[in-house]
Enzyme design. Structure first.
Site, PDB file in Angstrom:
ATOM      1  N   GLY A 376       0.821  -1.196   0.000  1.00  0.00           N
ATOM      2  CA  GLY A 376       0.000   0.000   0.000  1.00  0.00           C
ATOM      3  C   GLY A 376       0.854   1.243   0.000  1.00  0.00           C
ATOM      4  N   GLY A 379       2.253   5.475   4.779  1.00  0.00           N
ATOM      5  CA  GLY A 379       1.453   6.088   5.829  1.00  0.00           C
ATOM      6  C   GLY A 379       0.102   5.458   6.077  1.00  0.00           C
ATOM      7  N   VAL A 380      -0.161   4.239   5.533  1.00  0.00           N
ATOM      8  CA  VAL A 380      -1.476   3.629   5.748  1.00  0.00           C
ATOM      9  C   VAL A 380      -1.455   2.618   6.891  1.00  0.00           C
ATOM     10  CG1 VAL A 380      -2.241   3.993   3.385  1.00  0.00           C
ATOM     11  CG2 VAL A 380      -1.014   1.894   3.966  1.00  0.00           C
ATOM     12  N   LYS A 382       1.132  -0.042   7.521  1.00  0.00           N
ATOM     13  CA  LYS A 382       1.635  -1.397   7.245  1.00  0.00           C
ATOM     14  C   LYS A 382       2.513  -1.904   8.389  1.00  0.00           C
ATOM     15  CE  LYS A 382       3.523  -0.118   3.350  1.00  0.00           C
ATOM     16  NZ  LYS A 382       3.081   1.288   3.290  1.00  0.00           N
ATOM     17  N   SER A 699      -5.922   3.643 -18.876  1.00  0.00           N
ATOM     18  CA  SER A 699      -7.157   3.920 -18.145  1.00  0.00           C
ATOM     19  C   SER A 699      -7.676   5.333 -18.338  1.00  0.00           C
ATOM     20  CB  SER A 699      -6.951   3.658 -16.647  1.00  0.00           C
ATOM     21  OG  SER A 699      -5.959   4.518 -16.132  1.00  0.00           O
ATOM     22  N   LYS A 742      -8.627   4.735  -7.009  1.00  0.00           N
ATOM     23  CA  LYS A 742      -9.132   5.841  -7.822  1.00  0.00           C
ATOM     24  C   LYS A 742     -10.404   6.435  -7.216  1.00  0.00           C
ATOM     25  CE  LYS A 742      -7.161   3.991 -12.102  1.00  0.00           C
ATOM     26  NZ  LYS A 742      -7.442   3.375 -13.411  1.00  0.00           N
TER      27      LYS A 742
END
Length: 814
Positions: A376, A379-380, A382, A699, A742
């Site tokens: 990830g 800063g999430v 982990k 995309s 997204k």
């Protein structure tokens, strides 16, 4: 001498016959004997070995006629049969003092140099070299300059002799007794260790002061070389003397200690301590046997031995490692859930997978559990997830940072024969944890790099494979170590760049970025309290409300994690800490209006409405290694000849998407009511801002198509809508990756509507619940649906739905 010479002359010639009779030599001619790499000076006695038939014949003829010979150095020592052009033009006339034929057939002459000469011409008619010469007399004038140079040269010669390691004692006296400046100069150069070309140059110098100057220069250089050689020899001798002295002192000290009964007791106590440590370590039998062998070697080895310290350090490492498995506390699943909920907000899917992992470890402790890899943006949380797992399992937690590691020895260790060798990071971490059942987090595994020292990623294959790591062998230890009971966790920002075999050994768990509401909740529960403690603030000293935190989230940070959010909260609380330290009483409130004075002007603003206020601007969604982000596609039309101009540092795939979007718009121009002459009379320029940032991927196809349709139809794109999806030339919208990231980016930017490929519905459950509840999702299969969903209503002609249906029926669908 004359009788000996005549006896030698009457001997048979090398050809086997008697000596031939040659015509008489002119008075001013000399028999020339060429020599290699040798210069004979006047006044010098020098032995010369002759082996060439011409030189032998020349020497024998000179002895027969009792004539002098001319010793001349040839220009090239490799020339076997020199001719006149191969010879120097200056030589020394010499008298043959002795001619000797050795038992092995070799010929030797002892020559005494008499006088310099210069060759005027070579003569023919003899089987050896003969030349007319001009004898050069030595000047007997004694000027003040010559006397001064004579004194200096004699001093240099004496100094050079004294610097020689084994100089004859009579040589200095012989030099001191020379009273001729010319003789001293020639002899000094003759016995000097100089190259033959330098000696020939001095031989050819007729002027005595100039010759003395050159000789003095050569002697000065030689003296410096001899001084340096003497200094180096003295330093080497001093170093050896110090080592010998140290060894002698150590031996004497050991003898004194033995006499006093101290040395043996100290070493015996040390060996007993090591033996006890080996026994207590409870190593496997193979490892214990090797440790005991090395311990016996250490007992027989003197403490000053070069290997003593190396073996002692190796034994220390071996005895301090946790070989035995301590009794484990049973895993409490309910407690594990509580710890995960306490440490982390939301992440329900990830917490559920961790609880499943812990449940399997509880039911099958000896089983081969998978290696979890948390992937990830920064800063999430982990690393903190790994710490929570260690708390839930009641195990020690160690972290090994792999960022920038490019040496295989960082994983496997160095061989202990190298100076300063150590085990690898894996063994060091286990020693630090003090338990083989620790939780080890290999952080930033995607930052590994291969170098000339090997590939650390390849070394990790054995570490992370449960079928192999029970016999992991560190190069320093040299014995197998069981890693199967270590709980390995890994983290990465992006795994696409890592080696495939390494990814195959791990179960990837993706951690998405956080929405604004999730960040607000995380700040309430964890960040504010943590920063209060870090800045010395007590409860009641400062208050920061939800609106202030929302303002920080929206205007000062734009990230997937919460690391920058925590920094900004910390800066706001430090402002309160300063006021408390100055004597103010709390609580000190931090309101949204106070943030500009504390944190400065807002760093981010909502650009969506401004960017989409004109036709030709669409808002796309992009995925990056640090989370999702919004991407603006801008299109404009300028007079031209139908070219497509692309800017913004686009990759090849993105350029192809723009070309496909333009072709698709042209194909549907009539159905959309677009004047086709616009394409022929205009150049279309598509630009993606932030041109310094490379962009690629398919995309953005839907966003590019909508931007071009908006431009050609003169209708604005809705400012509250973002879109993503790949397009095909048939007008199909194909699925893309990174939907979760997204959508979170669109939610973070305040966009309530997103247009997504219908074939990405399977990713809907991965989207955070707060985003699912607060946003509108439009799922599309074809680009025509995107036109209806994304464009604002206007006064321009509407889409001809019949023509669109005709196009859809004429083209095959999947």
């Amino acid at each position: 001498m004359a009788d000996a010479a005549m006896r030698s002359a009457s001997e048979p010639t090398p050809s086997g016959g008697r000596a031939a009779v040659f015509p008489p030599l002119p008075v001013d001619a000399l028999i020339i004997v060429p020599v290699r790499n040798t210069v004979l000076f006047p006044g010098m006695v020098f032995p010369i070995t002759i082996g060439r038939p011409k030189s032998i014949a020349a020497a024998q003829q000179a002895v027969r006629e009792q004539r002098q010979i001319g010793i001349v150095m040839q220009r090239n020592a490799e020339t076997a049969d020199p001719v006149p052009v191969d010879m120097h033009r200056m030589g020394t006339a010499a008298t043959i003092a002795r001619y000797v034929t050795a038992a092995d057939g070799g010929h030797h002459i002892v020559c005494q140099g008499d006088q310099r000469f210069q060759i005027t011409e070579f003569l023919e008619g003899w089987p050896f070299l003969v030349a007319r010469v001009l004898l050069i007399p030595e000047s007997s004038a004694l000027t003040a300059e010559i006397e001064a140079r004579f004194v200096a040269l004699k001093g240099q010669a004496v100094e050079a002799i004294e610097l020689l390691p084994q100089a004859p004692p009579d040589l200095v006296a012989a030099i001191q007794s020379i009273d001729s400046p010319a003789l001293l100069t020639d002899l000094s150069v003759a016995y000097m260790d100089a190259v033959p070309e330098e000696k020939q140059e001095i031989l050819e110098t007729i002027d005595l002061p100039a010759r003395m100057q050159k000789a003095s220069r050569l002697l000065a250089h030689r003296i410096e070389v001899l001084k340096l050689s003497r200094d180096i020899a003295q330093q080497t001798r001093t170093s050896l003397d110090e080592r010998q002295r140290e060894a002698l002192l150590r031996e004497q000290m050991a003898t004194i200690q033995r006499q006093l009964g101290e040395g043996d007791d100290a070493k015996a106590a040390e060996m007993a301590e090591l033996e006890q440590a080996v026994a207590k370590a409870q190593m496997p039998k193979e490892v214990e046997d090797q440790a005991k062998r090395e311990l016996r070697r250490l007992q027989r080895m003197p403490e000053a031995g070069p290997e003593y310290g190396m073996i002692r350090t190796w034994l220390d490492w071996l005895t301090e490692l946790p070989w035995q498995i301590a009794e484990e506390t049973p895993i409490d699943i309910a407690e594990a859930r509580r710890i995960l909920d306490e440490d982390h907000y939301d992440l329900e899917k990830i917490k559920r997978r961790i609880v499943e992992y812990l449940a399997v470890r509880k039911l099958a402790p000896q089983g081969r559990a998978p290696i979890l890899c948390f992937v990830g943006p920064p800063g999430v949380g982990k690393t903190s997830l790994g710490q929570s797992i260690a708390r839930a399992m009641n195990r020690k937690f160690v972290r090994v940072s792999l960022g920038g590691v490019h040496d295989e020895a960082e994983i496997r260790g160095h061989r202990r024969t190298y100076i300063g060798a150590l085990p690898g990071n894996i063994i060091q971490a286990i020693r630090k944890a003090g338990a083989r059942t620790c939780v080890m987090m290999l952080d930033e595994i995607d930052k590994l790099g291969a170098g000339i020292q090997g590939d650390p990623g390849a070394a990790l294959l054995e570490v992370l494979d449960p079928a192999q790591n029970n016999t992991f062998r560190d190069n320093y230890l040299g014995v197998p170590f069981d890693l199967s009971r270590v709980v390995f966790l890994t983290t990465a920002n992006l795994l696409d760049t890592g080696p495939g075999p390494l990814r195959d050994r791990m179960e990837v768990i993706a951690l998405p970025g956080y929405t604004a509401e999730e960040k607000l909740e995380i700040a309430r529960r964890y960040l504010v309290k943590r920063q209060m403690d870090a800045n010395g603030l007590k409860p009641g000293d400062a208050e920061i409300g939800d609106e202030a935190i929302r303002r920080i989230i929206g205007s000062y940070t734009r990230e997937a994690g919460v690391r920058n959010l925590e920094r900004e909260i910390g800066q706001a609380l430090r402002h309160a800490a300063v006021r408390i330290a100055q004597g103010e009483s709390g609580p000190i409130p931090i309101a949204p209006d106070d943030l500009k004075a504390i944190l400065g002007s807002p760093q981010f603003e909502n650009e969506v409405a401004m960017r989409t206020s004109v036709p030709g601007v669409a808002t796309g969604l992009a995925w990056t290694p640090v989370g999702g982000d919004i991407l603006f596609i801008e299109a404009t039309r300028v007079p031209g000849g139908g070219r497509l101009i692309l800017t913004g540092q686009l990759g090849e795939v993105m350029k192809e998407s723009a070309q496909a979007a333009l072709s698709l718009v042209k194909n549907r121009a009539e159905a959309y009511g677009i004047d086709t002459t616009r394409f022929e009379k205009s150049d279309i320029h598509v630009h993606v801002p932030a041109g310094a940032v490379p962009k690629d991927g398919p995309s953005a196809g839907v966003a590019m198509f909508i931007a071009l349709v908006s431009l050609m139809m003169d209708r604005n794109v809705r400012s509250d809508t973002a879109m993503t999806g790949e397009i095909s030339l048939r007008g199909l919208v194909l699925p893309v990756g990174g939907i979760k990231e997204k959508v979170i980016a669109a939610h973070r930017a305040g966009l309530p509507r997103v247009v997504l490929p219908a074939r990405n519905r399977k990713d809907f459950d991965d989207i955070p619940e707060t985003a699912r509840k607060s946003m509108e999702f439009i799922w599309i299969d074809r680009v025509d649906e995107a036109v209806e969903a994304a464009l604002e209503s206007g006064t321009t002609p509407e889409v001809d739905r019949g023509a669109v249906r005709h196009l859809m029926q004429a083209q095959p669908s999947e």
